[in-house]
Write a protein that holds these residues in place. Structure first.
Motif, PDB file in Angstrom:
ATOM      1  N   VAL A  68     -47.816  41.878  10.070  1.00 40.59           N
ATOM      2  CA  VAL A  68     -49.207  42.319  10.137  1.00 40.59           C
ATOM      3  C   VAL A  68     -49.224  43.846  10.108  1.00 40.59           C
ATOM      4  O   VAL A  68     -48.425  44.497  10.768  1.00 40.59           O
ATOM      5  CB  VAL A  68     -49.871  41.812  11.431  1.00 40.59           C
ATOM      6  CG1 VAL A  68     -51.222  42.480  11.657  1.00 40.59           C
ATOM      7  CG2 VAL A  68     -50.026  40.298  11.398  1.00 40.59           C
ATOM      8  N   GLY A  69     -50.132  44.405   9.309  1.00 39.35           N
ATOM      9  CA  GLY A  69     -50.202  45.856   9.192  1.00 39.35           C
ATOM     10  C   GLY A  69     -48.977  46.431   8.514  1.00 39.35           C
ATOM     11  O   GLY A  69     -48.597  47.583   8.773  1.00 39.35           O
ATOM     12  N   LYS A  80     -55.970  43.671  12.491  1.00 37.71           N
ATOM     13  CA  LYS A  80     -54.645  43.179  12.901  1.00 37.71           C
ATOM     14  C   LYS A  80     -54.768  41.913  13.741  1.00 37.71           C
ATOM     15  O   LYS A  80     -53.966  40.980  13.590  1.00 37.71           O
ATOM     16  CB  LYS A  80     -53.908  44.274  13.681  1.00 37.71           C
ATOM     17  CG  LYS A  80     -53.415  45.431  12.821  1.00 37.71           C
ATOM     18  CD  LYS A  80     -52.674  46.463  13.664  1.00 37.71           C
ATOM     19  CE  LYS A  80     -52.091  47.580  12.816  1.00 37.71           C
ATOM     20  NZ  LYS A  80     -51.415  48.608  13.632  1.00 37.71           N
ATOM     21  N   VAL A  97     -45.990  43.158  14.141  1.00 35.58           N
ATOM     22  CA  VAL A  97     -47.082  44.086  13.844  1.00 35.58           C
ATOM     23  C   VAL A  97     -46.560  45.519  13.851  1.00 35.58           C
ATOM     24  O   VAL A  97     -45.804  45.915  14.742  1.00 35.58           O
ATOM     25  CB  VAL A  97     -48.242  43.916  14.840  1.00 35.58           C
ATOM     26  CG1 VAL A  97     -47.806  44.186  16.269  1.00 35.58           C
ATOM     27  CG2 VAL A  97     -49.420  44.801  14.470  1.00 35.58           C
TER      28      VAL A  97
END
Length: 243
Positions: A68-69, A80, A97
């Motif tokens: 994520v991101g 996110k 993340v």
């Protein structure tokens, strides 16, 4: 050195990674079949292929990780959180993340802690890893990033997206030491440049809990060839002295 007992244990310490953004479905299927063959701890793949991995790995205990991101981390918190929620729905077991390094540079620690906390709350008992990109940071920034990740409730700190990574064992061990000192409760995953068994063993010896590698299959297969598939027939000896 880290005492690896066999190839099964080695594979259990590796998160087999393929974040190639141009990989075809057939190539991903081949990657996932290799993961099944050696039973890695997890696979780390793009969000695109999480449903496919869920299908192919359904009869294994291999965890599915996704990002994520990735790789810059500058999306807002709401995005996110939503992306993390969607990945869990699609079958992901672990979320990685990327930390917002702009906020870190500006010492906006409460924003970072809040973001991590929201994501962890959203994914519940699934594993949350925070990528902090240590190669781009000063040592004090690594320490603060690790502290924020721990306070936010993350399960792991991961040192790199793979785009910029420590290129020497001493850099890796330095990063591990910093994280252990300033965030002693969080686990550590190291990624980037770990492409052969000797380096993997050194990083594990240095204190990493897990390693991630694009070359995980090759590392374990080579280990098996050297340690488990080599037949050595000792020469006969006598225990009495010849006249």
């Amino acid at each position: 050195m880290y005492n690896i007992k066999n190839s099964k244990e080695l594979a259990s310490l590796i998160n087999y990674t393929n974040l190639n953004n141009m990989i075809s479905e057939n190539e991903m299927k081949d990657f996932l079949e290799k993961a099944k063959e050696l039973n890695f701890n997890s696979v780390v793949i793009s969000p695109t292929y999480v449903p496919l991995a869920k299908e192919i790995l359904s009869d294994t205990n291999i965890k599915i990780g996704s990002v994520v991101g990735f790789p810059l981390g500058f999306e807002d918190t709401e995005s996110k959180v939503k992306a993390s929620e969607e990945l869990i729905k699609k079958g992901a077991d672990e979320i990685e993340v990327v930390m917002n390094l702009s906020h870190l540079k500006d010492e906006k620690y409460s924003l970072l802690e809040n973001e991590i906390g929201q994501i962890k709350k959203t994914i519940g008992d699934k594993v949350l890893k925070v990528i902090i990109e240590t190669k781009a940071l000063e040592d004090y920034e690594k320490a603060n990033a690790a502290k924020v990740a721990e306070k936010g409730g993350a399960d792991y700190v991961k040192n790199s997206t793979g785009f910029v990574a420590p290129n020497h064992i001493y850099e890796n061990v330095n990063d591990i030491n910093i994280i252990q000192k300033y965030a002693p409760k969080i686990k550590i995953e190291m990624y980037g440049g770990i492409n052969e068994y000797k380096f993997a063993n050194q990083v594990l010896t240095g204190g990493a809990d897990k390693i991630a590698s694009d070359q995980g299959y090759e590392i374990v297969k080579r280990y098996k060839e050297l340690r488990e598939n080599t037949q050595v027939k000792p020469k006969p000896i006598t225990l009495t002295k010849k006249d």
